[in-house]
Design a protein around this motif. Structure first.
Motif, PDB file in Angstrom:
ATOM      1  N   MET A  48       0.847  -1.225   0.333  1.00 39.12           N
ATOM      2  CA  MET A  48       0.443  -0.176   0.015  1.00 39.12           C
ATOM      3  C   MET A  48       1.035   1.372  -0.499  1.00 39.12           C
ATOM      4  SD  MET A  48      -2.823  -1.258   2.255  1.00 39.12           S
ATOM      5  CE  MET A  48      -4.319   0.614   2.748  1.00 39.12           C
ATOM      6  N   LEU A  49       0.224   1.945  -0.426  1.00 43.16           N
ATOM      7  CA  LEU A  49       1.182   3.505  -0.162  1.00 43.16           C
ATOM      8  C   LEU A  49       0.992   4.265   0.865  1.00 43.16           C
ATOM      9  CD1 LEU A  49      -0.703   5.218  -3.281  1.00 43.16           C
ATOM     10  CD2 LEU A  49       1.503   3.929  -3.263  1.00 43.16           C
ATOM     11  N   PRO A  50       2.291   5.208   0.668  1.00 47.73           N
ATOM     12  CA  PRO A  50       2.565   5.501   2.839  1.00 47.73           C
ATOM     13  C   PRO A  50       1.672   6.723   2.944  1.00 47.73           C
ATOM     14  CG  PRO A  50       3.997   5.835   0.608  1.00 47.73           C
ATOM     15  CD  PRO A  50       3.391   5.708  -0.013  1.00 47.73           C
ATOM     16  N   LEU A  51       1.894   6.558   4.307  1.00 51.13           N
ATOM     17  CA  LEU A  51       0.972   8.469   4.737  1.00 51.13           C
ATOM     18  C   LEU A  51       0.646   9.608   3.964  1.00 51.13           C
ATOM     19  CD1 LEU A  51      -1.514   9.141   6.319  1.00 51.13           C
ATOM     20  CD2 LEU A  51       1.311  10.074   7.839  1.00 51.13           C
ATOM     21  N   SER A  52       2.378   9.559   3.259  1.00 53.15           N
ATOM     22  CA  SER A  52       2.457  10.588   2.506  1.00 53.15           C
ATOM     23  C   SER A  52       1.588  10.686   1.091  1.00 53.15           C
ATOM     24  CB  SER A  52       3.762  11.184   2.636  1.00 53.15           C
ATOM     25  OG  SER A  52       4.585   9.928   1.827  1.00 53.15           O
ATOM     26  N   ARG A  53       1.547   9.709   0.681  1.00 54.98           N
ATOM     27  CA  ARG A  53       0.831   9.362  -0.867  1.00 54.98           C
ATOM     28  C   ARG A  53      -0.647   9.494  -0.217  1.00 54.98           C
ATOM     29  NH1 ARG A  53       0.194  11.001  -5.059  1.00 54.98           N
ATOM     30  NH2 ARG A  53      -0.120  10.166  -6.719  1.00 54.98           N
ATOM     31  N   GLN A  54      -0.757   9.128   0.485  1.00 51.15           N
ATOM     32  CA  GLN A  54      -2.692   9.390   0.875  1.00 51.15           C
ATOM     33  C   GLN A  54      -3.193  10.537   1.694  1.00 51.15           C
ATOM     34  OE1 GLN A  54      -3.947   6.320   0.535  1.00 51.15           O
ATOM     35  NE2 GLN A  54      -2.593   4.617   1.016  1.00 51.15           N
ATOM     36  N   ILE A  55      -2.133  11.197   1.786  1.00 52.81           N
ATOM     37  CA  ILE A  55      -2.599  12.546   1.740  1.00 52.81           C
ATOM     38  C   ILE A  55      -2.663  13.576   0.200  1.00 52.81           C
ATOM     39  CG2 ILE A  55      -1.910  15.056   2.958  1.00 52.81           C
ATOM     40  CD1 ILE A  55      -3.184  13.468   4.600  1.00 52.81           C
ATOM     41  N   GLN A  56      -1.573  13.233   0.069  1.00 56.46           N
ATOM     42  CA  GLN A  56      -1.779  13.564  -1.611  1.00 56.46           C
ATOM     43  C   GLN A  56      -3.184  13.314  -2.987  1.00 56.46           C
ATOM     44  OE1 GLN A  56       2.210  12.089  -2.627  1.00 56.46           O
ATOM     45  NE2 GLN A  56       3.751  14.251  -1.873  1.00 56.46           N
ATOM     46  N   LEU A  57      -2.906  12.124  -2.130  1.00 54.33           N
ATOM     47  CA  LEU A  57      -3.943  11.465  -3.360  1.00 54.33           C
ATOM     48  C   LEU A  57      -4.778  12.347  -2.435  1.00 54.33           C
ATOM     49  CD1 LEU A  57      -2.698   7.768  -3.903  1.00 54.33           C
ATOM     50  CD2 LEU A  57      -3.614   9.540  -5.549  1.00 54.33           C
ATOM     51  N   ASP A  60      -5.258  15.535  -4.420  1.00 62.03           N
ATOM     52  CA  ASP A  60      -5.704  15.072  -5.837  1.00 62.03           C
ATOM     53  C   ASP A  60      -6.888  15.740  -5.935  1.00 62.03           C
ATOM     54  OD1 ASP A  60      -3.415  15.805  -6.822  1.00 62.03           O
ATOM     55  OD2 ASP A  60      -3.052  13.985  -6.684  1.00 62.03           O
ATOM     56  N   PHE A  61      -7.561  14.433  -5.295  1.00 58.56           N
ATOM     57  CA  PHE A  61      -9.387  13.824  -6.010  1.00 58.56           C
ATOM     58  C   PHE A  61      -9.740  14.642  -5.687  1.00 58.56           C
ATOM     59  CE2 PHE A  61      -7.789   9.773  -6.249  1.00 58.56           C
ATOM     60  CZ  PHE A  61      -8.411   8.999  -6.462  1.00 58.56           C
ATOM     61  N   ALA A  62     -10.252  15.623  -4.212  1.00 60.92           N
ATOM     62  CA  ALA A  62     -10.760  16.432  -4.112  1.00 60.92           C
ATOM     63  C   ALA A  62     -10.639  17.590  -5.261  1.00 60.92           C
ATOM     64  CB  ALA A  62     -10.781  17.309  -3.239  1.00 60.92           C
ATOM     65  N   THR A  63      -9.369  18.502  -5.235  1.00 59.47           N
ATOM     66  CA  THR A  63      -9.127  19.748  -6.240  1.00 59.47           C
ATOM     67  C   THR A  63      -9.652  18.832  -8.360  1.00 59.47           C
ATOM     68  OG1 THR A  63      -7.065  20.234  -5.572  1.00 59.47           O
ATOM     69  CG2 THR A  63      -7.192  20.976  -8.155  1.00 59.47           C
ATOM     70  N   LYS A  64      -8.991  17.457  -8.444  1.00 55.23           N
ATOM     71  CA  LYS A  64      -9.344  17.320 -10.007  1.00 55.23           C
ATOM     72  C   LYS A  64     -11.056  16.877  -9.679  1.00 55.23           C
ATOM     73  CE  LYS A  64      -4.508  15.094 -10.784  1.00 55.23           C
ATOM     74  NZ  LYS A  64      -3.904  14.123 -10.906  1.00 55.23           N
ATOM     75  N   GLY A  65     -11.528  16.586  -8.908  1.00 56.92           N
ATOM     76  CA  GLY A  65     -12.905  16.514  -8.644  1.00 56.92           C
ATOM     77  C   GLY A  65     -13.536  17.528  -9.060  1.00 56.92           C
ATOM     78  N   CYS A  66     -13.582  18.790  -8.735  1.00 52.26           N
ATOM     79  CA  CYS A  66     -14.234  19.362  -8.492  1.00 52.26           C
ATOM     80  C   CYS A  66     -13.568  20.385 -10.159  1.00 52.26           C
ATOM     81  CB  CYS A  66     -14.004  20.832  -7.562  1.00 52.26           C
ATOM     82  SG  CYS A  66     -13.963  20.371  -6.214  1.00 52.26           S
ATOM     83  N   ALA A  67     -12.649  20.560 -10.465  1.00 49.26           N
ATOM     84  CA  ALA A  67     -12.714  20.745 -11.965  1.00 49.26           C
ATOM     85  C   ALA A  67     -12.791  20.270 -13.283  1.00 49.26           C
ATOM     86  CB  ALA A  67     -10.377  20.339 -12.145  1.00 49.26           C
ATOM     87  N   ARG A  68     -12.932  18.653 -13.017  1.00 47.22           N
ATOM     88  CA  ARG A  68     -13.990  18.084 -13.637  1.00 47.22           C
ATOM     89  C   ARG A  68     -14.608  18.632 -13.818  1.00 47.22           C
ATOM     90  NH1 ARG A  68      -8.927  13.755 -12.322  1.00 47.22           N
ATOM     91  NH2 ARG A  68      -8.029  14.151 -14.735  1.00 47.22           N
ATOM     92  N   ASN A 139     -13.045   6.979  -3.978  1.00 42.25           N
ATOM     93  CA  ASN A 139     -11.042   7.191  -3.844  1.00 42.25           C
ATOM     94  C   ASN A 139     -11.403   8.311  -2.663  1.00 42.25           C
ATOM     95  OD1 ASN A 139     -10.130   5.599  -6.328  1.00 42.25           O
ATOM     96  ND2 ASN A 139     -11.992   7.165  -7.528  1.00 42.25           N
ATOM     97  N   PHE A 140     -11.897   9.006  -3.205  1.00 43.74           N
ATOM     98  CA  PHE A 140     -11.328  10.685  -1.822  1.00 43.74           C
ATOM     99  C   PHE A 140     -11.872   9.902   0.090  1.00 43.74           C
ATOM    100  CE2 PHE A 140     -13.046  14.199   0.387  1.00 43.74           C
ATOM    101  CZ  PHE A 140     -11.887  14.815   1.008  1.00 43.74           C
ATOM    102  N   TYR A 141     -12.363   9.400  -0.469  1.00 41.95           N
ATOM    103  CA  TYR A 141     -12.659   8.810   0.935  1.00 41.95           C
ATOM    104  C   TYR A 141     -12.463   7.642   1.179  1.00 41.95           C
ATOM    105  CZ  TYR A 141     -16.911  11.805   2.094  1.00 41.95           C
ATOM    106  OH  TYR A 141     -17.491  13.034   1.709  1.00 41.95           O
ATOM    107  N   PHE A 142     -11.577   6.583   0.179  1.00 41.49           N
ATOM    108  CA  PHE A 142     -10.531   5.386   0.465  1.00 41.49           C
ATOM    109  C   PHE A 142      -9.694   6.569   0.848  1.00 41.49           C
ATOM    110  CE2 PHE A 142      -7.056   3.328  -0.351  1.00 41.49           C
ATOM    111  CZ  PHE A 142      -7.219   2.067  -0.361  1.00 41.49           C
ATOM    112  N   HIS A 143      -8.421   7.390   0.588  1.00 42.99           N
ATOM    113  CA  HIS A 143      -7.793   7.333   1.027  1.00 42.99           C
ATOM    114  C   HIS A 143      -7.234   8.741   2.528  1.00 42.99           C
ATOM    115  CE1 HIS A 143      -5.963   6.168  -2.531  1.00 42.99           C
ATOM    116  NE2 HIS A 143      -6.340   6.736  -3.437  1.00 42.99           N
ATOM    117  N   GLY A 149      -6.470   5.512   9.137  1.00 46.63           N
ATOM    118  CA  GLY A 149      -6.060   3.791   9.775  1.00 46.63           C
ATOM    119  C   GLY A 149      -3.879   4.165  10.233  1.00 46.63           C
ATOM    120  N   ILE A 150      -3.849   4.248   8.086  1.00 45.18           N
ATOM    121  CA  ILE A 150      -1.569   4.669   8.858  1.00 45.18           C
ATOM    122  C   ILE A 150      -1.673   5.285  10.079  1.00 45.18           C
ATOM    123  CG2 ILE A 150      -0.194   5.378   8.327  1.00 45.18           C
ATOM    124  CD1 ILE A 150      -1.241   4.717   4.818  1.00 45.18           C
ATOM    125  N   LEU A 151      -1.901   6.011  10.483  1.00 48.51           N
ATOM    126  CA  LEU A 151      -2.327   6.806  11.896  1.00 48.51           C
ATOM    127  C   LEU A 151      -2.362   6.248  13.379  1.00 48.51           C
ATOM    128  CD1 LEU A 151      -2.813  10.761  11.125  1.00 48.51           C
ATOM    129  CD2 LEU A 151      -0.753   9.601  11.177  1.00 48.51           C
TER     130      LEU A 151
END
Length: 167
Positions: A48-57, A60-68, A139-143, A149-151
């Motif tokens: 699985m991806l690390p915590l830092s990548r989870q936050i980046q995603l 991304d999903f919020a930003t790209k969701g609104c934009a799209r 996807n947003f809620y998953f990340h 969960g990681i924390l």
């Protein structure tokens, strides 16, 4: 309920919650004398991806969701954050971006086509409502949940109220 009201508040609630989680995680590292990079690199399972990548995603999903959904230009966010502070700054920029949208930008977005990348050299097109409910928000809620969960797995004293952003 307007489509704007179904989109923007959902993203904002969890983005703010992620800021709170990172603040508690940073304090946990300081109190327990844990190198922050260890927690930021933590995973629930090796594949699985690390915590830092989870936050980046999450960002991304919020930003790209609104934009799209509004057929706006999709901003580029390079994934360069290495510290809690840098990740909180990214979330702050994302919150500001999501807040910049106006209700009228989402008018009719539920029935408009949304085309997005879905793999190497592949795109998918869905109606806005389906894009939001079957792709972007899950996807947003998953990340968000994975970051929580990681924390929690690593001993940060957080719970459901922290996840919901009500603490």
């Amino acid at each position: 309920m307007s489509f704007y009201d179904a989109v923007v508040p959902a993203y904002l609630q969890m983005l703010n919650s992620m800021v709170g989680l990172l603040t508690k995680a940073e304090a946990h590292c300081a109190a327990k004398k844990i190198d922050p990079s260890v927690l930021l690199g933590s995973r629930l399972f090796p594949d699985m991806l690390p915590l830092s990548r989870q936050i980046q995603l999450v960002s991304d999903f919020a930003t790209k969701g609104c934009a799209r959904l509004t057929h706006s230009e999709v901003p580029s966010n390079p994934d360069t954050e290495k510290t809690f502070e840098e990740l909180k700054q990214r979330l702050a920029r994302t919150i500001d971006y999501v807040k910049s949208f106006k209700p009228e930008q989402f008018e009719g977005a539920d029935t408009k086509d949304v085309t997005f990348p879905s793999g190497p050299d592949k795109t998918t097109t869905l109606k806005g409502q389906q894009f939001l409910s079957a792709f972007s928000l899950p996807n947003f809620y998953f990340h968000c949940a994975t970051a929580h969960g990681i924390l929690r797995h690593n001993g940060v004293e957080i719970g459901k109220r922290d996840f919901m952003g009500v603490n």
